[in-house]
Design a protein around this motif. Sequence first.
Motif, PDB file in Angstrom:
ATOM      1  N   THR A 114       1.188  -0.386  -3.262  1.00 42.64           N
ATOM      2  CA  THR A 114      -0.238  -0.702  -3.277  1.00 42.64           C
ATOM      3  C   THR A 114      -1.044  -0.028  -2.168  1.00 42.64           C
ATOM      4  O   THR A 114      -2.196  -0.376  -1.954  1.00 42.64           O
ATOM      5  CB  THR A 114      -0.438  -2.228  -3.188  1.00 42.64           C
ATOM      6  N   SER A 115      -0.456   0.929  -1.477  1.00 44.26           N
ATOM      7  CA  SER A 115      -1.221   1.670  -0.471  1.00 44.26           C
ATOM      8  C   SER A 115      -0.645   3.064  -0.321  1.00 44.26           C
ATOM      9  O   SER A 115       0.542   3.298  -0.606  1.00 44.26           O
ATOM     10  CB  SER A 115      -1.200   0.957   0.885  1.00 44.26           C
ATOM     11  N   LEU A 116      -1.471   3.971   0.147  1.00 44.88           N
ATOM     12  CA  LEU A 116      -1.020   5.327   0.434  1.00 44.88           C
ATOM     13  C   LEU A 116       0.065   5.304   1.496  1.00 44.88           C
ATOM     14  O   LEU A 116       1.066   6.036   1.404  1.00 44.88           O
ATOM     15  CB  LEU A 116      -2.208   6.178   0.884  1.00 44.88           C
ATOM     16  N   ASP A 117      -0.099   4.469   2.522  1.00 43.65           N
ATOM     17  CA  ASP A 117       0.898   4.404   3.590  1.00 43.65           C
ATOM     18  C   ASP A 117       2.260   3.978   3.048  1.00 43.65           C
ATOM     19  O   ASP A 117       3.293   4.512   3.470  1.00 43.65           O
ATOM     20  CB  ASP A 117       0.445   3.416   4.669  1.00 43.65           C
ATOM     21  N   ALA A 118       2.267   3.034   2.121  1.00 41.69           N
ATOM     22  CA  ALA A 118       3.542   2.590   1.551  1.00 41.69           C
ATOM     23  C   ALA A 118       4.230   3.721   0.800  1.00 41.69           C
ATOM     24  O   ALA A 118       5.461   3.877   0.867  1.00 41.69           O
ATOM     25  CB  ALA A 118       3.320   1.389   0.636  1.00 41.69           C
TER      26      ALA A 118
ATOM     27  N   ALA B 184       7.894   5.648   1.796  1.00 44.50           N
ATOM     28  CA  ALA B 184       8.999   5.833   0.858  1.00 44.50           C
ATOM     29  C   ALA B 184       9.424   7.297   0.798  1.00 44.50           C
ATOM     30  O   ALA B 184      10.622   7.611   0.754  1.00 44.50           O
ATOM     31  CB  ALA B 184       8.597   5.334  -0.523  1.00 44.50           C
ATOM     32  N   VAL B 185       8.450   8.192   0.802  1.00 42.32           N
ATOM     33  CA  VAL B 185       8.765   9.624   0.778  1.00 42.32           C
ATOM     34  C   VAL B 185       9.480  10.017   2.064  1.00 42.32           C
ATOM     35  O   VAL B 185      10.466  10.773   2.047  1.00 42.32           O
ATOM     36  CB  VAL B 185       7.494  10.461   0.575  1.00 42.32           C
ATOM     37  N   ALA B 186       8.996   9.515   3.192  1.00 39.39           N
ATOM     38  CA  ALA B 186       9.596   9.856   4.489  1.00 39.39           C
ATOM     39  C   ALA B 186      11.058   9.439   4.547  1.00 39.39           C
ATOM     40  O   ALA B 186      11.891  10.128   5.161  1.00 39.39           O
ATOM     41  CB  ALA B 186       8.804   9.205   5.610  1.00 39.39           C
TER      42      ALA B 186
ATOM     43  N   TRP C  53       3.323   6.970  -8.422  1.00 40.87           N
ATOM     44  CA  TRP C  53       2.221   6.565  -7.533  1.00 40.87           C
ATOM     45  C   TRP C  53       0.941   6.387  -8.352  1.00 40.87           C
ATOM     46  O   TRP C  53       0.682   7.117  -9.302  1.00 40.87           O
ATOM     47  CB  TRP C  53       2.013   7.584  -6.414  1.00 40.87           C
ATOM     48  N   ASP C  54       0.173   5.392  -7.952  1.00 43.84           N
ATOM     49  CA  ASP C  54      -1.032   5.036  -8.705  1.00 43.84           C
ATOM     50  C   ASP C  54      -2.162   4.746  -7.717  1.00 43.84           C
ATOM     51  O   ASP C  54      -2.228   3.668  -7.122  1.00 43.84           O
ATOM     52  CB  ASP C  54      -0.748   3.805  -9.574  1.00 43.84           C
ATOM     53  N   ARG C  55      -3.040   5.701  -7.539  1.00 44.02           N
ATOM     54  CA  ARG C  55      -4.128   5.550  -6.569  1.00 44.02           C
ATOM     55  C   ARG C  55      -5.080   4.411  -6.951  1.00 44.02           C
ATOM     56  O   ARG C  55      -5.812   3.902  -6.104  1.00 44.02           O
ATOM     57  CB  ARG C  55      -4.914   6.860  -6.453  1.00 44.02           C
ATOM     58  N   ASN C  56      -5.053   4.024  -8.228  1.00 42.04           N
ATOM     59  CA  ASN C  56      -5.928   2.934  -8.656  1.00 42.04           C
ATOM     60  C   ASN C  56      -5.509   1.594  -8.067  1.00 42.04           C
ATOM     61  O   ASN C  56      -6.271   0.621  -8.126  1.00 42.04           O
ATOM     62  CB  ASN C  56      -5.939   2.861 -10.189  1.00 42.04           C
ATOM     63  N   LEU C  57      -4.307   1.522  -7.482  1.00 43.03           N
ATOM     64  CA  LEU C  57      -3.848   0.308  -6.819  1.00 43.03           C
ATOM     65  C   LEU C  57      -4.218   0.277  -5.346  1.00 43.03           C
ATOM     66  O   LEU C  57      -4.042  -0.752  -4.687  1.00 43.03           O
ATOM     67  CB  LEU C  57      -2.317   0.183  -6.949  1.00 43.03           C
ATOM     68  N   TRP C  58      -4.699   1.402  -4.813  1.00 44.02           N
ATOM     69  CA  TRP C  58      -4.959   1.508  -3.382  1.00 44.02           C
ATOM     70  C   TRP C  58      -6.378   1.053  -3.049  1.00 44.02           C
ATOM     71  O   TRP C  58      -7.294   1.153  -3.882  1.00 44.02           O
ATOM     72  CB  TRP C  58      -4.771   2.945  -2.908  1.00 44.02           C
ATOM     73  N   ALA C  59      -6.573   0.586  -1.821  1.00 47.81           N
ATOM     74  CA  ALA C  59      -7.911   0.182  -1.378  1.00 47.81           C
ATOM     75  C   ALA C  59      -8.872   1.359  -1.440  1.00 47.81           C
ATOM     76  O   ALA C  59     -10.046   1.208  -1.809  1.00 47.81           O
ATOM     77  CB  ALA C  59      -7.841  -0.391   0.040  1.00 47.81           C
ATOM     78  N   ASP C  60      -8.391   2.543  -1.091  1.00 45.03           N
ATOM     79  CA  ASP C  60      -9.176   3.771  -1.215  1.00 45.03           C
ATOM     80  C   ASP C  60      -8.585   4.568  -2.368  1.00 45.03           C
ATOM     81  O   ASP C  60      -7.519   5.172  -2.231  1.00 45.03           O
ATOM     82  CB  ASP C  60      -9.099   4.583   0.074  1.00 45.03           C
ATOM     83  N   PRO C  61      -9.247   4.580  -3.528  1.00 48.72           N
ATOM     84  CA  PRO C  61      -8.638   5.199  -4.718  1.00 48.72           C
ATOM     85  C   PRO C  61      -8.824   6.710  -4.822  1.00 48.72           C
ATOM     86  O   PRO C  61      -8.570   7.284  -5.874  1.00 48.72           O
ATOM     87  CB  PRO C  61      -9.367   4.489  -5.863  1.00 48.72           C
TER      88      PRO C  61
ATOM     89  N   ARG D 153      -2.297  17.325   0.122  1.00 50.11           N
ATOM     90  CA  ARG D 153      -1.057  17.949   0.591  1.00 50.11           C
ATOM     91  C   ARG D 153      -0.837  17.666   2.078  1.00 50.11           C
ATOM     92  O   ARG D 153       0.311  17.557   2.539  1.00 50.11           O
ATOM     93  CB  ARG D 153      -1.082  19.454   0.328  1.00 50.11           C
ATOM     94  N   GLN D 154      -1.938  17.541   2.834  1.00 53.04           N
ATOM     95  CA  GLN D 154      -1.798  17.290   4.271  1.00 53.04           C
ATOM     96  C   GLN D 154      -1.090  15.968   4.548  1.00 53.04           C
ATOM     97  O   GLN D 154      -0.324  15.855   5.509  1.00 53.04           O
ATOM     98  CB  GLN D 154      -3.165  17.310   4.951  1.00 53.04           C
ATOM     99  N   HIS D 155      -1.330  14.959   3.701  1.00 55.64           N
ATOM    100  CA  HIS D 155      -0.613  13.692   3.864  1.00 55.64           C
ATOM    101  C   HIS D 155       0.893  13.913   3.798  1.00 55.64           C
ATOM    102  O   HIS D 155       1.662  13.359   4.598  1.00 55.64           O
ATOM    103  CB  HIS D 155      -1.026  12.705   2.773  1.00 55.64           C
ATOM    104  N   LEU D 156       1.332  14.722   2.839  1.00 58.87           N
ATOM    105  CA  LEU D 156       2.764  14.991   2.676  1.00 58.87           C
ATOM    106  C   LEU D 156       3.279  15.958   3.735  1.00 58.87           C
ATOM    107  O   LEU D 156       4.425  15.849   4.183  1.00 58.87           O
ATOM    108  CB  LEU D 156       3.036  15.551   1.282  1.00 58.87           C
TER     109      LEU D 156
END
Length: 542
Positions: A88-92, A96-98, A115-123, A128-131
């Motif tokens: 439910t979040s990008l951080d989660a 998991a990827v890490a 992954w489903d961005r529609n579940l995140w607080a910020d959709p 790529r920078q996150h990864l």
Amino acid sequence: MRTADWILHNARVYTMDKRLPVAASVALSSGRVLAVSERPDELLPLLSPAGRAIDLRGATVLPGFTDGHVHFLEYARKLRRLALDGLTSLDAVLEAVARRVPEVGPDEWVLGGGWDRNLWADPRFPTRQHLDRIAPHVPVALDSKDLHSVWANSRALELAGITRDTPDPEGGEIERDESGEPTGILKENACKLLEAVVPKPGAEETVRAVREAIAKAHAVGVTGIHDCEKAEALVCFGILHQRGELKLRVLAHLNKDTAEDAMRAGVFTGLGDATLRIGGLKLFADGSLGSRTAHMLQPFEGTDDCGICTMAKDEMRHWVLRACDAGISATVHAIGDRANREVLDVLAEARQRENTLRPPLRHRIEHAQLLTEEDIPRFAALDIIASVQPTHATADYEMVDRYWGARGKWAYPFRSLLAHGTRLAFGSDCPVERLAPLLGIHAAVTRRRPDGSPGPDGWQPQERLTVEEAVRAFTMGNAYAAGLEGQLGSITPGKLADLVVLSEDIFAIDPMRIPAVKVLGTFFGGRLVYADAAAEWAEGLG
């Protein structure tokens, strides 16, 4: 006189055969249904000396479920990849990827999805920078839940040769930042740019994965699937079939990339047998709601974006008519209201020029998620099968309300389609949603999630179905769509003995209890291929 290998008695048997809708016992012989009786013990004298009789003590028996829309090879591989479903979040997701990155070897990729961005607080879409922060050197490619977008890191984009100068492919989009650099999100046909460089497992590894996935299908009562994938999947199913190990009825749709070769070879819809059979030509008219790439008549709410047309109407017409001339039905993905309208237009043309030397082809629209009121009657008028997925309705209703607004009244309109005489074929779109027909039946009947949301009446309650209608769509509906209604879909003497045994009578209990009902046993071709560990008759699998 023929004798029975198996007799299931003292049961509640819902046959889906209108001549004898409810029975109390069924006898199986040589892979087929031998007899059905309204009396619980009447068939016992038919039992062969080596046969087995099971007193089901009131358990429910139905025809084996067929899932009318799956990506089974993708499902099998996903069982072995990084699963990001429900986070439910990008951080989660990044955590998991890490955890996976150190586990991959040299020249290997981190592959996953869900992954489903529609579940995140910020959709907003991730980048790529996150990864890159957690995987600067290992290529990472992660499918979105709806399988219509891929999120990649810089290393993966580098290996695929995707740069600021790479043009968007037709029917796809490389998302870019304000400076024109790729963000790492690839939509629709742009995903193929990355697919071309992602390592593929070998044939034997794929066969093993599919065999494991078939066992999981049996555990939820699934004895058949309609598969929407590329030729690689058909090859895998063919290997298993040749070995006598394909314990699943597979209708395998053709892919546009190999369609010309198939047509030149004389391949046609219905070629094969009741275990492995050729379906229609799978085409894509648009994208998805989750990725906001469904092709719309009017923009998504609050935007000027009408989605993506992944295949122009003229090209769609070319492929559909070309396939029809070769005896291949059309199987077309359409989500948005404009996509559905244009596909119906093309199929109307196809109906006008059908070859009178063969029966009419059984064309189908996959998903048919958003329609207009005036297009709903066209399905029945053109005899187009609506291949739809009830759990999409309950999973997506918040997105429908947010992005389609008032148009959502005609989203997932199962009752309206059925009221006009449309043939329904139910599926899950696994692995987008779970391979679990009981969840699909629950969703169609209640229009609610298992947790009860959005409330007692369900979402758009005017579109609810009865249990009988929902079960029929998972059985006879899919049998008809495959051209196998004479062999599958009901518990009728002479038909193939594909059955599922349930712990409770889903026709009688509160529909909100359906998700908790257990599959006690599954028969495929008269053989017990799954039994719940608690079942007294669990021995004898084969």
